[in-house]
Scaffold this motif. Structure first.
Motif, PDB file in Angstrom:
ATOM      1  N   CYS A 405     -54.211 153.717  62.079  1.00 28.06           N
ATOM      2  CA  CYS A 405     -54.425 152.953  60.947  1.00 28.06           C
ATOM      3  C   CYS A 405     -53.166 152.202  60.711  1.00 28.06           C
ATOM      4  CB  CYS A 405     -54.589 154.071  59.691  1.00 28.06           C
ATOM      5  SG  CYS A 405     -55.145 153.403  58.241  1.00 28.06           S
ATOM      6  N   LEU A 406     -52.209 152.412  60.730  1.00 31.41           N
ATOM      7  CA  LEU A 406     -51.187 151.650  60.410  1.00 31.41           C
ATOM      8  C   LEU A 406     -50.754 150.370  61.675  1.00 31.41           C
ATOM      9  CD1 LEU A 406     -48.387 154.060  59.518  1.00 31.41           C
ATOM     10  CD2 LEU A 406     -49.137 152.384  58.012  1.00 31.41           C
ATOM     11  N   THR A 407     -51.271 150.736  62.772  1.00 28.02           N
ATOM     12  CA  THR A 407     -51.401 149.505  63.377  1.00 28.02           C
ATOM     13  C   THR A 407     -52.271 148.538  63.219  1.00 28.02           C
ATOM     14  OG1 THR A 407     -50.657 151.021  65.385  1.00 28.02           O
ATOM     15  CG2 THR A 407     -51.781 148.948  66.256  1.00 28.02           C
ATOM     16  N   GLY A 408     -53.606 149.130  62.744  1.00 25.07           N
ATOM     17  CA  GLY A 408     -54.632 148.230  62.133  1.00 25.07           C
ATOM     18  C   GLY A 408     -54.171 147.390  60.891  1.00 25.07           C
ATOM     19  N   ALA A 409     -53.470 147.973  60.098  1.00 22.82           N
ATOM     20  CA  ALA A 409     -52.721 147.208  58.979  1.00 22.82           C
ATOM     21  C   ALA A 409     -51.936 146.166  59.470  1.00 22.82           C
ATOM     22  CB  ALA A 409     -52.125 148.364  58.347  1.00 22.82           C
ATOM     23  N   TRP A 410     -51.161 146.454  60.429  1.00 26.65           N
ATOM     24  CA  TRP A 410     -50.445 145.091  60.978  1.00 26.65           C
ATOM     25  C   TRP A 410     -51.319 144.014  61.471  1.00 26.65           C
ATOM     26  CZ3 TRP A 410     -50.838 144.535  66.402  1.00 26.65           C
ATOM     27  CH2 TRP A 410     -50.016 143.297  66.910  1.00 26.65           C
ATOM     28  N   ALA A 411     -52.197 144.528  62.199  1.00 24.53           N
ATOM     29  CA  ALA A 411     -53.163 143.573  62.754  1.00 24.53           C
ATOM     30  C   ALA A 411     -53.944 142.575  61.859  1.00 24.53           C
ATOM     31  CB  ALA A 411     -54.459 144.322  63.582  1.00 24.53           C
ATOM     32  N   GLY A 412     -54.157 143.261  60.633  1.00 22.75           N
ATOM     33  CA  GLY A 412     -54.909 142.718  59.548  1.00 22.75           C
ATOM     34  C   GLY A 412     -53.909 141.615  59.190  1.00 22.75           C
ATOM     35  N   LYS A 413     -52.684 141.810  58.903  1.00 20.15           N
ATOM     36  CA  LYS A 413     -51.934 140.892  58.497  1.00 20.15           C
ATOM     37  C   LYS A 413     -51.757 139.497  59.493  1.00 20.15           C
ATOM     38  CE  LYS A 413     -50.174 143.100  54.936  1.00 20.15           C
ATOM     39  NZ  LYS A 413     -50.364 142.418  53.385  1.00 20.15           N
ATOM     40  N   THR A 414     -52.014 139.790  60.579  1.00 20.73           N
ATOM     41  CA  THR A 414     -52.006 138.663  61.453  1.00 20.73           C
ATOM     42  C   THR A 414     -53.072 137.734  61.353  1.00 20.73           C
ATOM     43  OG1 THR A 414     -53.099 139.811  63.482  1.00 20.73           O
ATOM     44  CG2 THR A 414     -50.699 139.977  63.269  1.00 20.73           C
ATOM     45  N   THR A 415     -54.008 137.835  60.469  1.00 21.57           N
ATOM     46  CA  THR A 415     -55.171 136.763  60.212  1.00 21.57           C
ATOM     47  C   THR A 415     -54.559 135.803  59.319  1.00 21.57           C
ATOM     48  OG1 THR A 415     -56.003 138.414  58.504  1.00 21.57           O
ATOM     49  CG2 THR A 415     -56.749 138.615  60.728  1.00 21.57           C
ATOM     50  N   ALA A 416     -53.567 136.258  58.448  1.00 19.87           N
ATOM     51  CA  ALA A 416     -53.222 135.033  57.673  1.00 19.87           C
ATOM     52  C   ALA A 416     -52.981 133.829  58.181  1.00 19.87           C
ATOM     53  CB  ALA A 416     -51.703 135.546  56.861  1.00 19.87           C
ATOM     54  N   PHE A 455     -64.148 157.698  68.643  1.00 16.79           N
ATOM     55  CA  PHE A 455     -64.779 157.237  67.248  1.00 16.79           C
ATOM     56  C   PHE A 455     -63.808 157.348  66.456  1.00 16.79           C
ATOM     57  CE2 PHE A 455     -67.570 157.795  63.749  1.00 16.79           C
ATOM     58  CZ  PHE A 455     -68.455 157.194  63.736  1.00 16.79           C
ATOM     59  N   ALA A 456     -63.091 158.362  66.071  1.00 21.23           N
ATOM     60  CA  ALA A 456     -62.274 158.495  64.939  1.00 21.23           C
ATOM     61  C   ALA A 456     -61.053 157.617  65.264  1.00 21.23           C
ATOM     62  CB  ALA A 456     -61.712 159.926  64.966  1.00 21.23           C
ATOM     63  N   ARG A 457     -60.759 157.354  66.394  1.00 25.95           N
ATOM     64  CA  ARG A 457     -59.576 156.403  66.628  1.00 25.95           C
ATOM     65  C   ARG A 457     -59.728 154.718  66.026  1.00 25.95           C
ATOM     66  NH1 ARG A 457     -59.169 157.296  73.161  1.00 25.95           N
ATOM     67  NH2 ARG A 457     -59.511 159.200  73.088  1.00 25.95           N
ATOM     68  N   VAL A 458     -61.246 154.287  66.511  1.00 25.35           N
ATOM     69  CA  VAL A 458     -61.517 153.168  66.162  1.00 25.35           C
ATOM     70  C   VAL A 458     -61.766 153.052  64.671  1.00 25.35           C
ATOM     71  CG1 VAL A 458     -63.252 151.377  66.283  1.00 25.35           C
ATOM     72  CG2 VAL A 458     -62.557 152.636  68.282  1.00 25.35           C
ATOM     73  N   GLU A 459     -62.309 154.092  63.877  1.00 26.85           N
ATOM     74  CA  GLU A 459     -62.547 154.104  62.653  1.00 26.85           C
ATOM     75  C   GLU A 459     -61.067 154.151  61.755  1.00 26.85           C
ATOM     76  OE1 GLU A 459     -65.327 156.596  59.783  1.00 26.85           O
ATOM     77  OE2 GLU A 459     -63.990 157.849  60.753  1.00 26.85           O
ATOM     78  N   ALA A 460     -60.360 154.784  62.329  1.00 31.80           N
ATOM     79  CA  ALA A 460     -58.755 154.756  61.673  1.00 31.80           C
ATOM     80  C   ALA A 460     -58.168 153.217  61.652  1.00 31.80           C
ATOM     81  CB  ALA A 460     -58.025 155.867  62.156  1.00 31.80           C
ATOM     82  N   PHE A 461     -58.226 152.744  63.053  1.00 28.41           N
ATOM     83  CA  PHE A 461     -57.994 151.415  63.061  1.00 28.41           C
ATOM     84  C   PHE A 461     -58.667 150.372  62.074  1.00 28.41           C
ATOM     85  CE2 PHE A 461     -57.723 147.238  65.096  1.00 28.41           C
ATOM     86  CZ  PHE A 461     -56.397 146.865  65.441  1.00 28.41           C
ATOM     87  N   ARG A 462     -59.823 150.529  61.912  1.00 28.29           N
ATOM     88  CA  ARG A 462     -60.934 149.588  61.112  1.00 28.29           C
ATOM     89  C   ARG A 462     -60.100 149.680  59.727  1.00 28.29           C
ATOM     90  NH1 ARG A 462     -65.569 151.068  62.195  1.00 28.29           N
ATOM     91  NH2 ARG A 462     -65.811 152.236  60.103  1.00 28.29           N
ATOM     92  N   ASP A 463     -59.965 150.934  59.235  1.00 27.39           N
ATOM     93  CA  ASP A 463     -59.473 151.152  58.020  1.00 27.39           C
ATOM     94  C   ASP A 463     -58.402 150.499  57.650  1.00 27.39           C
ATOM     95  OD1 ASP A 463     -61.546 153.225  57.268  1.00 27.39           O
ATOM     96  OD2 ASP A 463     -60.297 154.979  57.804  1.00 27.39           O
ATOM     97  N   GLY A 464     -57.343 150.629  58.426  1.00 28.71           N
ATOM     98  CA  GLY A 464     -56.101 149.858  58.219  1.00 28.71           C
ATOM     99  C   GLY A 464     -56.036 148.354  58.177  1.00 28.71           C
ATOM    100  N   PHE A 465     -57.065 147.910  59.246  1.00 30.60           N
ATOM    101  CA  PHE A 465     -57.278 146.480  59.347  1.00 30.60           C
ATOM    102  C   PHE A 465     -57.980 145.988  58.261  1.00 30.60           C
ATOM    103  CE2 PHE A 465     -59.905 142.748  60.372  1.00 30.60           C
ATOM    104  CZ  PHE A 465     -58.862 142.086  61.175  1.00 30.60           C
ATOM    105  N   PHE A 466     -58.743 146.542  57.375  1.00 30.65           N
ATOM    106  CA  PHE A 466     -59.498 145.990  56.062  1.00 30.65           C
ATOM    107  C   PHE A 466     -58.834 146.272  54.995  1.00 30.65           C
ATOM    108  CE2 PHE A 466     -63.158 145.579  59.206  1.00 30.65           C
ATOM    109  CZ  PHE A 466     -63.437 144.309  59.194  1.00 30.65           C
TER     110      PHE A 466
END
Length: 478
Positions: A405-416, A455-466
């Motif tokens: 999830c935290l890795t997804g959160a970092w990825a979400g910031k790279t869209t800025a 399934f759970a891995r991708v869902e957690a990453f997506r939670d952080g990303f969005f």
């Protein structure tokens, strides 16, 4: 990923200072906390997936069939999918289920068959045609390739998706689909309807098939990755199906919800979450394929440093040291291609292995995945340093899901728009591929123990990303 051109003030040597993560919010909301031993409420299982042994084949009329293994697999799939929708359409939409009128098998390497105003010679595909309410499949090339690459449930995935299109046609206005509806909406709905069906299979209700929620669903999601649109394809293109990241999301919505959730997918919903995009002007080919940076380029690693620092600037955590050589660690095992040592608050990386992961395969050859997959491995180990600083356990499945999830959160910031290291088309698909790998660190704890459910891995990453880092600690508190 794309690296913006800025003046470089430092170079990566043996040590790279990476700074902290977004502020982790305390006060866990119990209603949001999942059971890390489950997938969408179902126990994580590791049993057999595929056709149930000893079950007689379904008796459906098929045109042009050869009675072989692929046709039997297709027929049994469509019988089970039909049984599911015969139950769900009246219950969810008050609409009776009428079976598809025509089922057509063909061999794309043989004589063509005329169906849906198309000759099937050379057409390695499976499709639904509303003109005559038919589903057709290529038993000669497509279905054997799916079966050989991913197993029989890959064939089930594709045909369940095609039945999803039939359901759209049968629902009419109640499904929110018209002739003017963009193809991306239709395709994401059909992926979602396939997820509905697989939930039913996972619950043990299908006559001919069974699936485990661990390795079995992992194979289904890998199939979604395989049949994704290519990097750089616009979601607005006629015929667009979606990136792997977006297709997997739609499937997961269906698996976790009921068919009404899928019917609610419309243009507004798609615009709110779709990540598929064409390449930007700065996404040039630097020798690694368009949109990929050489992972061992000091400037690329420096840009990664800056992106992590910017994405995680709200933390008060002391940033970990970062080295290209390993060493002993008193309280954690070494993991490849990157390790985090809590005792010394340091990260070590294996650049050779990261380069392998970060180098996309050439056509017809085996290889890695892409630059984002490699950078995300590093970011995942950094996420552990933040968890340590804020008092969370670094071991076990909850730590693995927080890490994803935290890795997804970092990825979400790279869209800025102003981000120096910026997400490129195809990067999130690289994340899906790496998340589904058996030894992916993106959803692993400090010792490299991977959450068993892709399934759970991708869902957690997506939670952080969005939703950002706050979501990670609220939902995956352990």
């Amino acid at each position: 990923m794309a690296r913006r051109a800025f003046l470089l003030t430092t170079a990566l040597t043996a040590v790279l200072a990476l700074t902290g993560c977004t502020q982790l919010v305390g006060g866990v909301a119990r209603t949001e906390r999942p059971d890390v031993t489950k997938v969408a409420g179902l126990d994580i299982t590791t049993g057999e997936s595929g056709p149930k042994p000893g079950v007689p084949d379904a008796d459906l009329r098929v045109e042009n069939g050869d009675g072989g293994e692929m046709d039997r697999l297709a027929i049994n799939t469509l019988a089970d999918v039909g049984a599911y929708w015969a139950e769900q359409l009246p219950a969810r939409f008050d609409v009776p289920f009428e079976p598809v009128r025509r089922l057509v098998s063909y061999d794309s390497n043989g004589a063509g068959v005329e169906i849906c105003r198309t000759n099937t010679k050379g057409v390695a595909n499976a499709f639904y045609c509303s003109l005559d309410d038919s589903i057709a499949w290529d038993r000669g090339e497509l279905l054997p390739m799916l079966d050989d690459s991913f197993g029989p449930m890959a064939v089930v995935t594709v045909l369940a998706h095609e039945m999803g299109h039939a359901i759209q046609y049968k629902l009419g206005d109640k499904g929110g689909i018209t002739q003017a509806t963009p193809s991306i909406v239709k395709e994401q709905q059909a992926d979602c309807y396939a997820g509905n069906f697989f939930r039913w299979v996972a619950e043990g209700k299908a006559e001919h098939f069974r699936i485990s929620t661990g390795p079995g669903l992992n194979q289904v999601l890998a199939t979604m990755f395989f049949i994704r649109d290519g990097a750089g394809t616009s979601a607005e293109k006629q015929g667009a199906h979606g990136s792997a990241f977006d297709r997997v999301a739609a499937f997961q919505f269906g698996f976790a919800g009921d068919p009404r959730r899928c019917a609610a997918i419309d243009e507004a919903e798609i615009r709110s979450r779709i990540t598929q995009q064409p390449f930007a002007r700065e996404d040039v080919d630097r020798g690694q394929g368009k949109g990929n940076l050489p992972v061992d380029d000091p400037k690329a690693l420096e840009a990664l440093e800056e992106s992590l620092r910017e994405a995680h600037k709200q933390t008060g955590a002391v940033p970990p040291g970062f080295a290209t050589s390993g060493g002993t660690c008193a309280d954690a095992r070494e993991t490849s291609p990157a390790s985090y040592c809590p005792a010394t608050n340091s990260i070590s990386i294996d650049l050779t292995e990261l380069v392998r992961i970060g180098t996309p395969p050439k056509r017809g050859q085996r290889g890695g995945i892409g630059d984002f997959a490699a950078f995300a491995e590093i970011a995942s180990r950094y996420a552990l340093s933040i968890q340590k600083a804020t008092g969370y356990s670094l071991e076990g499945p909850a730590a693995g899901l927080r890490t994803a999830c935290l890795t997804g959160a970092w990825a979400g910031k790279t869209t800025a728009e102003q981000a120096r290291l910026k997400l490129s088309s195809g990067d999130l698909d690289e994340a899906v591929a790496e998340l589904l790998a058996d030894k992916s660190l993106i959803a692993a704890d400090v010792n490299g123990t991977v959450v068993p459910s892709g399934f759970a891995r991708v869902e957690a990453f997506r939670d952080g990303f969005f939703d950002g880092a706050g979501r990670c600690t609220r939902k995956y508190s352990g």
